[in-house]
Design a protein around this motif. Structure first.
Motif, PDB file in Angstrom:
ATOM      1  N   LEU A 108      11.881  27.619 -21.809  1.00  0.00           N
ATOM      2  CA  LEU A 108      10.713  27.970 -21.001  1.00  0.00           C
ATOM      3  C   LEU A 108      10.742  29.441 -20.597  1.00  0.00           C
ATOM      4  O   LEU A 108       9.708  30.111 -20.600  1.00  0.00           O
ATOM      5  N   GLY A 109      11.924  29.959 -20.288  1.00  0.00           N
ATOM      6  CA  GLY A 109      12.054  31.386 -19.976  1.00  0.00           C
ATOM      7  C   GLY A 109      11.663  32.261 -21.154  1.00  0.00           C
ATOM      8  O   GLY A 109      11.012  33.292 -20.995  1.00  0.00           O
ATOM      9  N   ALA A 110      12.035  31.851 -22.362  1.00  0.00           N
ATOM     10  CA  ALA A 110      11.672  32.603 -23.567  1.00  0.00           C
ATOM     11  C   ALA A 110      10.172  32.548 -23.811  1.00  0.00           C
ATOM     12  O   ALA A 110       9.559  33.549 -24.199  1.00  0.00           O
ATOM     13  N   VAL A 111       9.567  31.390 -23.581  1.00  0.00           N
ATOM     14  CA  VAL A 111       8.118  31.266 -23.752  1.00  0.00           C
ATOM     15  C   VAL A 111       7.386  32.168 -22.760  1.00  0.00           C
ATOM     16  O   VAL A 111       6.457  32.901 -23.129  1.00  0.00           O
ATOM     17  N   VAL A 112       7.814  32.150 -21.512  1.00  0.00           N
ATOM     18  CA  VAL A 112       7.172  32.983 -20.487  1.00  0.00           C
ATOM     19  C   VAL A 112       7.362  34.466 -20.807  1.00  0.00           C
ATOM     20  O   VAL A 112       6.421  35.262 -20.703  1.00  0.00           O
ATOM     21  N   GLY A 113       8.549  34.851 -21.232  1.00  0.00           N
ATOM     22  CA  GLY A 113       8.798  36.246 -21.600  1.00  0.00           C
ATOM     23  C   GLY A 113       7.926  36.706 -22.755  1.00  0.00           C
ATOM     24  O   GLY A 113       7.362  37.806 -22.732  1.00  0.00           O
ATOM     25  N   THR A 114       7.786  35.861 -23.761  1.00  0.00           N
ATOM     26  CA  THR A 114       6.941  36.200 -24.904  1.00  0.00           C
ATOM     27  C   THR A 114       5.476  36.316 -24.497  1.00  0.00           C
ATOM     28  O   THR A 114       4.785  37.254 -24.903  1.00  0.00           O
ATOM     29  N   LEU A 115       5.013  35.374 -23.685  1.00  0.00           N
ATOM     30  CA  LEU A 115       3.614  35.427 -23.228  1.00  0.00           C
ATOM     31  C   LEU A 115       3.332  36.672 -22.400  1.00  0.00           C
ATOM     32  O   LEU A 115       2.274  37.284 -22.544  1.00  0.00           O
ATOM     33  N   VAL A 116       4.263  37.045 -21.538  1.00  0.00           N
ATOM     34  CA  VAL A 116       4.075  38.242 -20.713  1.00  0.00           C
ATOM     35  C   VAL A 116       3.946  39.475 -21.601  1.00  0.00           C
ATOM     36  O   VAL A 116       3.048  40.310 -21.408  1.00  0.00           O
TER      37      VAL A 116
END
Length: 145
Positions: free
Chosen positions: A37-45
């Motif tokens: 989830l942290g990787a998904v949020v980082g990519t989206l940002v």
């Protein structure tokens, strides 16, 4: 959006999303669901901040070319400020792994910048408008007409 701008956006977003997918897979294996989830949020940002910045900068360049450099610097500062606000808001979150988020943010930002540089080097954008050929006959210098 003109085709050159759309092509640049596509050529930068696709490798960034691909790097994000790899980061999600690796972080899911290493840090579990919170890492993914942290990787998904980082990519989206990264994709949202950089994508919006690219679109704004391209529109500014077309409408106000004399403000292009100043707008680029202002946009960079605005992106850093928004990122600081985002990080401050989620500083003590337990929703996702903060280390994975930070590493993904760094990696996908590097991929975005490299892909954007490559897209601009590959683009064949005219920076000098060619003269029209609508029946205009140009005279050579020194010729008698």
């Amino acid at each position: 959006m003109p085709s050159n701008d759309a092509r640049t956006l596509l050529n930068t977003a696709v490798p960034t999303v691909a790097a994000g997918v790899i980061a999600v897979a690796v972080s899911a294996g290493v840090a579990g669901g919170k890492g993914a989830l942290g990787a998904v949020v980082g990519t989206l940002v990264v994709v949202l901040f950089m994508g919006i910045g690219l679109v704004v900068l391209q529109r500014t360049a077309k409408k106000f070319p004399h403000l292009f450099q100043a707008m680029g610097l202002m946009l960079y500062m605005a992106q850093l400020l928004l990122l600081f606000v985002f990080l401050s808001a989620f500083k003590d979150t337990t929703l996702f792994d903060a280390k994975v988020f930070a590493l993904t943010l760094l990696a996908t930002t590097i991929v975005w910048v490299a892909a954007q540089a490559r897209a601009y080097m590959k683009a064949k954008i005219l920076y000098v408008e060619p003269e029209g050929t609508k029946g205009d006959k140009t005279q050579k210098a020194g010729s008698s007409a």
